[in-house]
Design an enzyme around this catalytic site. Structure first.
Site, short mmCIF file in Angstrom:
data_model
loop_
_atom_site.label_atom_id
_atom_site.label_comp_id
_atom_site.label_asym_id
_atom_site.label_seq_id
_atom_site.Cartn_x
_atom_site.Cartn_y
_atom_site.Cartn_z
N TYR A 47 0.86 -1.20 0.00
CA TYR A 47 0.00 0.00 0.00
C TYR A 47 0.88 1.24 0.00
O TYR A 47 1.86 1.31 0.76
CB TYR A 47 -0.89 0.03 1.25
CG TYR A 47 -2.34 -0.16 0.89
CD1 TYR A 47 -2.98 0.75 0.04
CD2 TYR A 47 -3.07 -1.23 1.36
CE1 TYR A 47 -4.29 0.58 -0.32
CE2 TYR A 47 -4.39 -1.42 1.01
CZ TYR A 47 -5.00 -0.50 0.16
OH TYR A 47 -6.30 -0.68 -0.20
N GLU A 49 -0.55 4.82 -0.53
CA GLU A 49 -1.36 6.03 -0.80
C GLU A 49 -0.50 7.27 -0.63
O GLU A 49 0.26 7.38 0.34
CB GLU A 49 -2.56 6.09 0.15
CG GLU A 49 -3.67 5.16 -0.29
CD GLU A 49 -4.84 5.13 0.67
OE1 GLU A 49 -4.90 5.97 1.58
OE2 GLU A 49 -5.70 4.26 0.49
N ASP A 193 -6.67 13.46 -25.24
CA ASP A 193 -6.62 12.05 -24.80
C ASP A 193 -5.96 11.28 -25.94
O ASP A 193 -6.57 11.05 -26.97
CB ASP A 193 -8.04 11.55 -24.53
CG ASP A 193 -8.07 10.08 -24.12
OD1 ASP A 193 -7.06 9.38 -24.30
OD2 ASP A 193 -9.12 9.65 -23.62
N THR A 219 -3.70 5.98 -22.07
CA THR A 219 -3.52 4.66 -21.49
C THR A 219 -2.07 4.26 -21.77
O THR A 219 -1.38 4.88 -22.57
CB THR A 219 -4.46 3.62 -22.12
OG1 THR A 219 -4.32 3.67 -23.53
CG2 THR A 219 -5.90 3.88 -21.75
N LYS A 222 -1.73 0.46 -25.13
CA LYS A 222 -2.09 0.35 -26.56
C LYS A 222 -0.77 0.41 -27.35
O LYS A 222 0.05 -0.48 -27.23
CB LYS A 222 -3.11 1.42 -26.92
CG LYS A 222 -4.43 1.27 -26.14
CD LYS A 222 -5.49 2.23 -26.60
CE LYS A 222 -6.83 1.98 -25.96
NZ LYS A 222 -7.05 2.65 -24.67
N ARG A 228 -1.75 -2.62 -18.60
CA ARG A 228 -3.01 -1.88 -18.66
C ARG A 228 -2.96 -0.79 -17.60
O ARG A 228 -2.72 -1.07 -16.42
CB ARG A 228 -4.20 -2.80 -18.39
CG ARG A 228 -4.23 -4.02 -19.27
CD ARG A 228 -5.56 -4.72 -19.18
NE ARG A 228 -6.54 -3.95 -19.92
CZ ARG A 228 -6.67 -3.97 -21.24
NH1 ARG A 228 -5.89 -4.72 -21.98
NH2 ARG A 228 -7.57 -3.24 -21.84
N1 DSN Z 1 -11.88 0.40 -25.27
C1 DSN Z 1 -10.81 1.19 -25.84
C2 DSN Z 1 -10.68 0.99 -27.30
O1 DSN Z 1 -10.89 -0.12 -27.72
O2 DSN Z 1 -10.38 1.92 -28.02
C3 DSN Z 1 -11.00 2.58 -25.49
O3 DSN Z 1 -11.24 2.67 -24.13
#
Ligand code: DSN
Length: 424
Positions: A47, A49, A193, A219, A222, A228
């Site tokens: 933990y 925080e 984003d 994110t 990707k 993730r």
């Molecule tokens: N679910 C993601 C995507 O496939 O683009 C976006 O959050």
């Protein structure tokens, strides 16, 4: 304690599914073994925080050192003055930014979900559309492209407090300079984003939002090819241009507002095992081999897009600048839903997707979205992606023929049998 065979057998089944198929979901990728090792490490037990040097728990000295490494690496990767690596996901990163910068009921303007935007950019089924007043811009029907003059007009009509640029299904680069000028002209803050193209942006292959947008979220799993998770950055720690205040009424820097909005604003304990894996991925992304990978992702997308156009597929905007493409299947007599199911039987993992001005519901859709990030990690090059397009075309032409789909699936499995998931 006995090993949990029920779950570990399912993990092996998923491993086999990933190895045998052609993974074309634009938001997916294959993380390296060391990214997964870091994610499965003892940091999961801790933990922590708070932030490095100011935690609410003892025993955080190692965690602090590791989180600082993650921060230094990601700032070097993107040329960012500020980063927060704690958001659990892209959605929570966006939630924290809204909490930091907006009051409940404030006006936000985002990219229409059905044109390629994202749920967290104001969809009525998401917190962003329930607690804020959303409006949307979209692409032009004739070109499939953003029309910045129209966005300017829409911004003048709506007078949003925050404009969001960035998308989950837009295959072209984005003009952040123009977006900033639109935001400034109506007194709005600007957030990008970049969850999908962040890897291409990090390596300078696409326009850089960091010098122009007040805040950038992404994110990490990707094109960035990490675990993730989510991330918030600022190119510069803006000196709070709108005098935004903390709940206690203090005027603070943007970085203090954002840190406070992640913890304690929207999250409790950070996932330090995931942050360790983010640090590993940022380190990988700083290497030359990742630059080669990103260039290959883009070349592969262009090769596959060209192959589909040659086979009379209608790509929204006619092609791609990044790692993905959106295909309108209406001239092929198959819905997105049926295509996803049939292609699944033939060994291709893809997702159905709304296309701009779609006449079908989100559960059916007229299109599919494809991306090249994952298969490029497996080592596929341009000629392989032309073969992928050709095999997908054969499957789509025979989408109701179970025997034909099965034959293609065997060909896919045979082709992929000797390819590792991570080939870099
Ligand atoms: N679910 C993601 C995507 O496939 O683009 C976006 O959050």
């Amino acid at each position: 304690m006995e090993r949990d065979l029920q779950i570990f057998e399912l993990i092996e089944a998923e491993n086999q599914r990933q190895r045998e198929g052609l993974e074309l979901i634009a938001s997916e990728n294959f993380a390296s073994q060391q990214v997964m090792d870091a994610m499965g490490s003892v940091f999961t037990n801790k933990y922590a925080e708070g932030y490095p040097g100011r935690r609410y728990y003892g025993g955080c000295e190692v965690v602090d050192e590791m989180e600082n490494v993650a921060l230094e690496r990601v700032k070097a990767l993107f040329g960012a003055e500020y980063a927060n690596v704690q958001p659990h996901s892209g959605a929570t990163a966006n939630a924290a930014v809204f909490l930091a910068l907006l009051k409940p009921g404030a006006k936000i303007m985002g990219f229409d979900l059905s044109h390629g935007g994202h749920l967290t950019h104001g969809s009525p089924v998401n917190f962003s559309g329930k607690y804020f007043q959303p409006s949307f811009y979209g692409v032009e029907e004739s070109t499939g492209l953003l029309n910045y003059d129209e966005i300017q007009k829409r911004a003048e009509q709506e007078r949003p407090d925050l404009i969001i640029c960035g998308a989950s299904a837009y295959s072209r680069d984005i003009d952040y300079v123009r977006f900033r000028s639109i935001a400034d002209s109506v007194g709005a803050l600007l957030m990008a984003d970049i969850s999908h193209p962040s890897g291409l942006i990090a390596k300078g292959v696409l326009n850089d939002p960091l010098p122009h947008c007040h805040v950038v979220t992404t994110t990490t799993h990707k094109t960035l090819r990490g675990p993730r998770g989510g991330l918030i950055m600022m190119g510069k720690d803006f000196e709070n241009p709108f005098g935004l205040k903390t709940p206690k009424g203090k005027v603070k820097s943007m970085s203090a507002l954002l840190d406070g909005a992640v913890f304690p604003g929207t999250q409790g304990g950070p996932l330090e095992h995931v942050i360790a894996a983010k640090a590993v991925a940022f380190g990988e992304a700083l290497e030359d081999s990742y630059m080669e990978y990103i260039l290959q992702v883009q070349k592969n997308a262009q090769a596959m897009a060209g192959a589909f156009v040659e086979r009379d597929y209608h790509l929204i905007s006619g092609g791609t600048d990044n790692h993905l493409m959106l295909i309108d299947l209406r001239n092929k007599g198959v819905t997105g839903k049926a295509a996803e199911e049939s292609l699944g039987k033939a060994g291709f993992t893809i997702n159905k997707n709304m296309v701009p001005f779609d006449d079908k519901s989100p559960f059916v859709t007229s299109g599919i979205r494809l991306g090249t990030a994952a298969l490029t990690t497996r080592g596929l090059k341009e000629a392989d992606f032309i073969r992928v397009a050709d095999m997908m075309d054969q499957a789509l032409q025979q989408w109701e023929d179970e025997a034909a789909l099965e034959r293609i699936e065997s060909e896919v499995a045979e082709w992929m049998s000797d390819k590792p998931l991570f080939a870099w």
